[in-house]
Scaffold this active site. Sequence first.
Site, short mmCIF file in Angstrom:
data_model
loop_
_atom_site.label_atom_id
_atom_site.label_comp_id
_atom_site.label_asym_id
_atom_site.label_seq_id
_atom_site.Cartn_x
_atom_site.Cartn_y
_atom_site.Cartn_z
N GLU A 24 40.72 90.11 8.82
CA GLU A 24 42.17 90.09 9.02
C GLU A 24 42.56 90.58 10.41
OE1 GLU A 24 44.53 88.71 7.46
OE2 GLU A 24 43.82 88.42 5.42
N ASP A 66 52.37 89.06 9.71
CA ASP A 66 51.36 89.93 9.11
C ASP A 66 51.13 91.11 10.06
OD1 ASP A 66 51.06 88.07 7.06
OD2 ASP A 66 49.49 87.00 8.14
#
EC number: 3.2.1.17
Length: 148
Positions: free
Chosen positions: A53, A71
């Site tokens: 991520e 995000d």
Amino acid sequence: MKALLILGLLLFSVAVQGKVFERCELARSLKRFGMDNFRGISLANWMCLARWESNYNTQATNYNAGDQSTDYGIFQINSHWWCNDGKTPGAVNACHLPCGALLQDDITQAVACAKRVVSDPQGIRAWVAWRSHCQNQDLTSYIQGCGV
């Protein structure tokens, strides 16, 4: 004077970059935060998730044009569902925190929010990177040699 300007620019670039954890440093931190086997999710799974991520970077952000969300942080927690960035349309803010809190070098709030995310029925499958890179994989290398 020129040396002070260069020094100032270097310090600014370090401040903007945020903290990039070393692999074992993050593994030990997550273990201290009680992430190992939280909701049945191994520490190696959390490490794999953070690697794919954010590459262990607390300042990572990624904009999603489709729903105009972003995000945030080491776990790339989404502003549509989990935090408030003040600009995502229809944001839910289920973690009850500003998205900027997920970008701190101190990952306490990011960990608390990640625990909230996996407490939903989708669990760790909420993260696309986990499904793409970690699910059904041998993840021992993510914690190997870390003493955790």
